[in-house]
Design an enzyme around this catalytic site. Structure first.
Site, PDB file in Angstrom:
ATOM      1  N   HIS A 104       0.821  -1.152  -0.268  1.00  0.00           N
ATOM      2  CA  HIS A 104       0.011  -0.138   0.029  1.00  0.00           C
ATOM      3  C   HIS A 104       0.855   1.260  -0.010  1.00  0.00           C
ATOM      4  CE1 HIS A 104      -4.066  -1.953   1.564  1.00  0.00           C
ATOM      5  NE2 HIS A 104      -3.321  -2.951   0.815  1.00  0.00           N
ATOM      6  N   ILE A 145       0.957   7.045   0.267  1.00  0.00           N
ATOM      7  CA  ILE A 145       0.291   5.591   0.879  1.00  0.00           C
ATOM      8  C   ILE A 145      -1.331   5.765   0.665  1.00  0.00           C
ATOM      9  CG2 ILE A 145      -0.240   4.679   3.142  1.00  0.00           C
ATOM     10  CD1 ILE A 145       1.831   6.995   4.105  1.00  0.00           C
ATOM     11  N   CYS A 146      -1.388   4.345   0.012  1.00  0.00           N
ATOM     12  CA  CYS A 146      -2.957   4.193  -0.205  1.00  0.00           C
ATOM     13  C   CYS A 146      -3.657   3.516   1.046  1.00  0.00           C
ATOM     14  CB  CYS A 146      -3.080   3.165  -1.404  1.00  0.00           C
ATOM     15  SG  CYS A 146      -4.575   2.694  -1.825  1.00  0.00           S
ATOM     16  N   ALA A 147      -4.391   4.246   1.710  1.00  0.00           N
ATOM     17  CA  ALA A 147      -4.877   3.964   3.100  1.00  0.00           C
ATOM     18  C   ALA A 147      -6.151   4.741   3.140  1.00  0.00           C
ATOM     19  CB  ALA A 147      -4.105   4.110   4.293  1.00  0.00           C
TER      20      ALA A 147
END
Length: 153
Positions: free
Chosen positions: A85, A92-94
């Site tokens: 992620h 950041i892919c959150a």
């Protein structure tokens, strides 16, 4: 009159200074109410044992209604953690930084969540679309519309 954002950030900073940060998280810089820098380290046995990563938070005047722009710092030979992620440019892919952001979340809560995300990782790898994304990514990760299809990694 101070803005809601600066009052909230002043409150969070006072709490950090009074109570300290959780284990493995350190405040490096909070010179103003636009950018803060932390280091995070996963404690205990994990794929990221003994690694220290730097996180940068940038705040706009709508914080805490809008999420901060959060990314791992990539400079001077430091790379972002290799994680499914986390893109190589530090983005950041959150979901908590996007569609699941809530004004009740704090900077420390985000740090702890990202620390936990690293601690629970089972395989060090970049997102499948890393090269394409990094080539076309905006400077500000908040300008990316991530698709959150896997919150179990």
């Amino acid at each position: 009159m101070a803005s809601i954002s600066s009052r909230r950030l002043a409150k969070e900073l006072r709490e950090i200074q009074a109570e300290g940060c959780p284990v493995g998280i350190s405040l490096v810089e909070a010179n103003d109410f636009s950018k803060w820098v932390f280091t995070i380290q996963v404690m205990g046995d994990s794929l990221y044992q003994d690694e220290v990563h730097t996180l940068q938070f940038r705040f706009d005047p709508q914080y805490p209604i809008s999420s901060p722009a959060v990314q791992f710092v990539v400079t001077d030979g430091k790379q972002a953690p290799i994680h499914p992620h986390v893109y190589s440019n530090g983005h950041i892919c959150a979901s908590i930084l996007g569609n699941e952001w809530s004004p009740v979340l704090s900077v420390i809560a985000v740090c702890v969540t990202l620390q936990s995300m690293l601690a629970s990782c089972k395989k060090k790898e970049r997102p499948a679309d890393n090269d394409r994304y990094v080539k076309h990514a905006p400077e500000n990760p908040k300008k990316t519309l991530f698709h959150y299809d896997d919150d179990t990694v």
